[in-house]
Design a protein around this motif. Structure first.
Motif, PDB file in Angstrom:
ATOM      1  N   LEU A   1       9.084   0.345   9.429  1.00 29.69           N
ATOM      2  CA  LEU A   1       8.978  -0.618   8.329  1.00 29.69           C
ATOM      3  C   LEU A   1       9.330  -0.009   6.988  1.00 29.69           C
ATOM      4  CD1 LEU A   1       7.898  -3.457   7.301  1.00 29.69           C
ATOM      5  CD2 LEU A   1       5.672  -2.312   7.056  1.00 29.69           C
ATOM      6  N   PHE A   2       8.830   1.188   6.716  1.00 33.92           N
ATOM      7  CA  PHE A   2       9.030   1.802   5.409  1.00 33.92           C
ATOM      8  C   PHE A   2      10.473   2.253   5.210  1.00 33.92           C
ATOM      9  CE2 PHE A   2       4.616   3.124   6.777  1.00 33.92           C
ATOM     10  CZ  PHE A   2       4.029   1.988   6.267  1.00 33.92           C
TER      11      PHE A   2
ATOM     12  N   ILE B   1       0.836  -1.205   0.000  1.00 34.37           N
ATOM     13  CA  ILE B   1       0.000   0.000   0.000  1.00 34.37           C
ATOM     14  C   ILE B   1       0.872   1.257   0.000  1.00 34.37           C
ATOM     15  CG2 ILE B   1      -1.670   1.325   1.340  1.00 34.37           C
ATOM     16  CD1 ILE B   1      -2.821  -1.373   2.298  1.00 34.37           C
ATOM     17  N   SER B   2       1.931   1.252   0.810  1.00 33.77           N
ATOM     18  CA  SER B   2       2.807   2.428   0.881  1.00 33.77           C
ATOM     19  C   SER B   2       3.619   2.601  -0.397  1.00 33.77           C
ATOM     20  CB  SER B   2       3.738   2.313   2.091  1.00 33.77           C
ATOM     21  OG  SER B   2       2.995   2.404   3.289  1.00 33.77           O
ATOM     22  N   TRP B   3       4.011   1.492  -1.023  1.00 33.58           N
ATOM     23  CA  TRP B   3       4.671   1.570  -2.334  1.00 33.58           C
ATOM     24  C   TRP B   3       3.758   2.265  -3.333  1.00 33.58           C
ATOM     25  CZ3 TRP B   3       2.690  -0.527  -6.831  1.00 33.58           C
ATOM     26  CH2 TRP B   3       3.523  -0.439  -7.965  1.00 33.58           C
ATOM     27  N   LYS B   4       2.501   1.873  -3.350  1.00 33.21           N
ATOM     28  CA  LYS B   4       1.547   2.462  -4.286  1.00 33.21           C
ATOM     29  C   LYS B   4       1.382   3.958  -4.024  1.00 33.21           C
ATOM     30  CE  LYS B   4      -3.212   1.878  -5.945  1.00 33.21           C
ATOM     31  NZ  LYS B   4      -4.422   1.028  -5.887  1.00 33.21           N
ATOM     32  N   GLU B   5       1.269   4.337  -2.758  1.00 30.83           N
ATOM     33  CA  GLU B   5       1.117   5.748  -2.412  1.00 30.83           C
ATOM     34  C   GLU B   5       2.350   6.552  -2.821  1.00 30.83           C
ATOM     35  OE1 GLU B   5       0.444   5.502   1.756  1.00 30.83           O
ATOM     36  OE2 GLU B   5      -1.720   5.183   1.565  1.00 30.83           O
ATOM     37  N   ALA B   6       3.534   5.997  -2.554  1.00 33.17           N
ATOM     38  CA  ALA B   6       4.771   6.703  -2.882  1.00 33.17           C
ATOM     39  C   ALA B   6       4.918   6.904  -4.383  1.00 33.17           C
ATOM     40  CB  ALA B   6       5.977   5.932  -2.328  1.00 33.17           C
ATOM     41  N   VAL B   7       4.646   5.854  -5.167  1.00 32.29           N
ATOM     42  CA  VAL B   7       4.797   5.939  -6.620  1.00 32.29           C
ATOM     43  C   VAL B   7       3.769   6.903  -7.213  1.00 32.29           C
ATOM     44  CG1 VAL B   7       4.654   4.632  -8.777  1.00 32.29           C
ATOM     45  CG2 VAL B   7       5.851   3.660  -6.817  1.00 32.29           C
ATOM     46  N   LYS B   8       2.534   6.856  -6.711  1.00 36.24           N
ATOM     47  CA  LYS B   8       1.516   7.783  -7.214  1.00 36.24           C
ATOM     48  C   LYS B   8       1.894   9.231  -6.915  1.00 36.24           C
ATOM     49  CE  LYS B   8      -2.857   6.788  -6.775  1.00 36.24           C
ATOM     50  NZ  LYS B   8      -4.156   6.369  -6.205  1.00 36.24           N
ATOM     51  N   LYS B   9       2.476   9.484  -5.752  1.00 36.68           N
ATOM     52  CA  LYS B   9       2.912  10.831  -5.412  1.00 36.68           C
ATOM     53  C   LYS B   9       4.012  11.294  -6.368  1.00 36.68           C
ATOM     54  CE  LYS B   9       4.883  13.667  -1.707  1.00 36.68           C
ATOM     55  NZ  LYS B   9       5.397  13.682  -0.306  1.00 36.68           N
ATOM     56  N   LEU B  10       4.964  10.409  -6.657  1.00 35.88           N
ATOM     57  CA  LEU B  10       6.040  10.748  -7.583  1.00 35.88           C
ATOM     58  C   LEU B  10       5.498  11.036  -8.985  1.00 35.88           C
ATOM     59  CD1 LEU B  10       8.686   8.078  -6.508  1.00 35.88           C
ATOM     60  CD2 LEU B  10       8.854  10.561  -6.160  1.00 35.88           C
TER      61      LEU B  10
ATOM     62  N   ALA C   1      10.867   2.349  -3.215  1.00 41.12           N
ATOM     63  CA  ALA C   1      10.359   3.571  -3.857  1.00 41.12           C
ATOM     64  C   ALA C   1      10.222   4.650  -2.801  1.00 41.12           C
ATOM     65  CB  ALA C   1       9.010   3.295  -4.511  1.00 41.12           C
ATOM     66  N   ARG C   2      10.988   5.742  -2.947  1.00 42.95           N
ATOM     67  CA  ARG C   2      10.958   6.838  -1.982  1.00 42.95           C
ATOM     68  C   ARG C   2      10.190   8.009  -2.578  1.00 42.95           C
ATOM     69  NH1 ARG C   2      12.249   4.166   2.326  1.00 42.95           N
ATOM     70  NH2 ARG C   2      12.289   6.209   3.330  1.00 42.95           N
ATOM     71  N   ASP C   3       9.205   8.505  -1.820  1.00 44.24           N
ATOM     72  CA  ASP C   3       8.357   9.558  -2.386  1.00 44.24           C
ATOM     73  C   ASP C   3       9.044  10.909  -2.498  1.00 44.24           C
ATOM     74  OD1 ASP C   3       8.394  10.495   0.194  1.00 44.24           O
ATOM     75  OD2 ASP C   3       6.279  10.099   0.623  1.00 44.24           O
TER      76      ASP C   3
ATOM     77  N   GLN D   1      12.657  11.322  -7.221  1.00 51.99           N
ATOM     78  CA  GLN D   1      12.082  11.071  -8.539  1.00 51.99           C
ATOM     79  C   GLN D   1      12.789   9.942  -9.282  1.00 51.99           C
ATOM     80  OE1 GLN D   1       9.624  12.038 -10.705  1.00 51.99           O
ATOM     81  NE2 GLN D   1       8.553  13.008  -8.982  1.00 51.99           N
ATOM     82  N   LYS D   2      14.035   9.667  -8.926  1.00 55.86           N
ATOM     83  CA  LYS D   2      14.761   8.590  -9.592  1.00 55.86           C
ATOM     84  C   LYS D   2      14.128   7.227  -9.325  1.00 55.86           C
ATOM     85  CE  LYS D   2      19.267  10.905  -9.782  1.00 55.86           C
ATOM     86  NZ  LYS D   2      20.701  10.858  -9.373  1.00 55.86           N
ATOM     87  N   SER D   3      13.293   7.132  -8.299  1.00 61.25           N
ATOM     88  CA  SER D   3      12.612   5.875  -8.014  1.00 61.25           C
ATOM     89  C   SER D   3      11.768   5.412  -9.192  1.00 61.25           C
ATOM     90  CB  SER D   3      11.722   6.017  -6.774  1.00 61.25           C
ATOM     91  OG  SER D   3      12.480   6.213  -5.600  1.00 61.25           O
ATOM     92  N   LEU D   4      11.247   6.374  -9.966  1.00 63.86           N
ATOM     93  CA  LEU D   4      10.408   6.017 -11.107  1.00 63.86           C
ATOM     94  C   LEU D   4      11.211   5.381 -12.238  1.00 63.86           C
ATOM     95  CD1 LEU D   4       7.945   9.048 -11.416  1.00 63.86           C
ATOM     96  CD2 LEU D   4       7.496   6.777 -10.457  1.00 63.86           C
ATOM     97  N   ASP D   5      12.530   5.550 -12.215  1.00 56.59           N
ATOM     98  CA  ASP D   5      13.374   4.955 -13.255  1.00 56.59           C
ATOM     99  C   ASP D   5      13.646   3.480 -13.000  1.00 56.59           C
ATOM    100  OD1 ASP D   5      13.558   7.456 -14.451  1.00 56.59           O
ATOM    101  OD2 ASP D   5      15.383   7.990 -13.352  1.00 56.59           O
ATOM    102  N   ASN D   6      13.356   3.028 -11.789  1.00 53.82           N
ATOM    103  CA  ASN D   6      13.586   1.634 -11.418  1.00 53.82           C
ATOM    104  C   ASN D   6      12.292   0.852 -11.606  1.00 53.82           C
ATOM    105  OD1 ASN D   6      14.096  -0.826 -10.200  1.00 53.82           O
ATOM    106  ND2 ASN D   6      14.933   0.034  -8.319  1.00 53.82           N
TER     107      ASN D   6
END
Length: 280
Positions: free
Chosen positions: A212-213, A132-141, A219-221, A224-229
């Motif tokens: 935990l996170f 769930i937190s991965w999804k939130e972080a990626v959507k924010k990015l 994926a760190r919110d 922005q480089k997280s979106l490249d992975n």
């Protein structure tokens, strides 16, 4: 409570070829042979107990033909990292279709209740919170990259959902002060405050609480480089499961981390009785 909405809600006029599938993150159930990964060229079987992506509902039409231009078919299963090779999770349309199979979403996956109550398919608490937190972080990015406006802190501080956000982010910390959440279900509150709490603390004097996170979310919110992975979800779940499965965890981690991992490795079960009573 701000938890995942019904991801399979459709209009009555929808047809199988026009309905977007949901990408369910789940645990592969017991099986003598496992399940074949549908990624072309993947030789590995998805074994029981592994995290996987289940594409459901499928996109065959009533004649059994796959819809033109779509790559997903009925009852297809993928290793998480294999699915990330074909699903572009730097795009909101793909991320929005991801849902974890949990104690409060399993019925939308159309699973047999007796199998679920045996503990099959459901994610453990750590994998649930991380997905769930991965999804939130990626959507924010994605929103930041695409210039989508979001509410700022000033707009949200008096929002009732702020109490829910505080619970989801800070439960388990010695600094967390529970707030009243109107209309909240008591079973859900207890679960989020205990088993699903992302923090582990040694008390008020603890200046380095376990989170935990911070430990596992790739994926760190704020990066922005997280979106490249392409493999942030698969890597996150791998890192988490690696610690859960290690037999010699006591030799590698401090007592606080061990307590947290053992607590979050538990699979929360549905409140079937409560759901029945609420329906009366």
């Amino acid at each position: 409570m701000g938890l995942p909405e019904d991801p399979t809600e459709k209009s009555s006029s929808a047809t199988p070829s026009s309905v977007k599938p949901t990408f369910w993150v789940e645990v592969a159930p017991p099986s003598t042979r496992g399940a074949k990964c549908r990624l072309d060229g993947c030789p590995a079987i998805i074994m029981p107990g592994q995290y996987r992506i289940a594409v459901y509902p499928g996109l065959h039409d009533f004649r059994g033909h796959q819809s033109p231009g779509l790559i997903f078919t009925v009852k297809d299963f993928y290793h998480v990292v294999c699915f990330e090779k074909i699903a572009d999770f730097s795009q909101a349309d793909f991320v929005n279709q991801v849902q974890p199979v949990t104690w409060n979403t399993w019925s939308f996956r159309n699973l047999n209740s007796s199998s679920v109550l045996d503990g099959n398919y459901l994610l453990d608490a750590g994998a649930e919170r991380l997905t769930i937190s991965w999804k939130e972080a990626v959507k924010k990015l994605i929103d930041e990259r695409d210039g989508v406006e979001t509410k700022d802190d000033a707009e949200t501080k008096d929002d009732p959902s702020a109490a829910v956000r505080d619970l989801l982010d800070n439960a388990g910390s010695s600094k967390y002060v529970p707030q009243e959440i109107a209309g909240a279900n008591a079973f859900e509150l207890r679960l989020l405050s205990s088993t699903l709490a992302p923090n582990e603390s040694d008390g008020p004097e603890d200046t380095d609480e376990w989170n935990l996170f911070d430990e596992y979310l790739v994926a760190r919110d704020d990066d922005q480089k997280s979106l490249d992975n392409r493999h942030t979800l698969g890597m996150t779940l791998f890192l988490w499961r690696d610690h859960v499965d290690k037999k010699r965890i006591e030799e590698e981690l401090d007592p606080k981390a061990i307590r947290a991992i053992k607590r979050l490795a538990v699979t929360p079960m549905p409140d079937i009785q409560g759901a029945f009573l609420r329906g009366l």
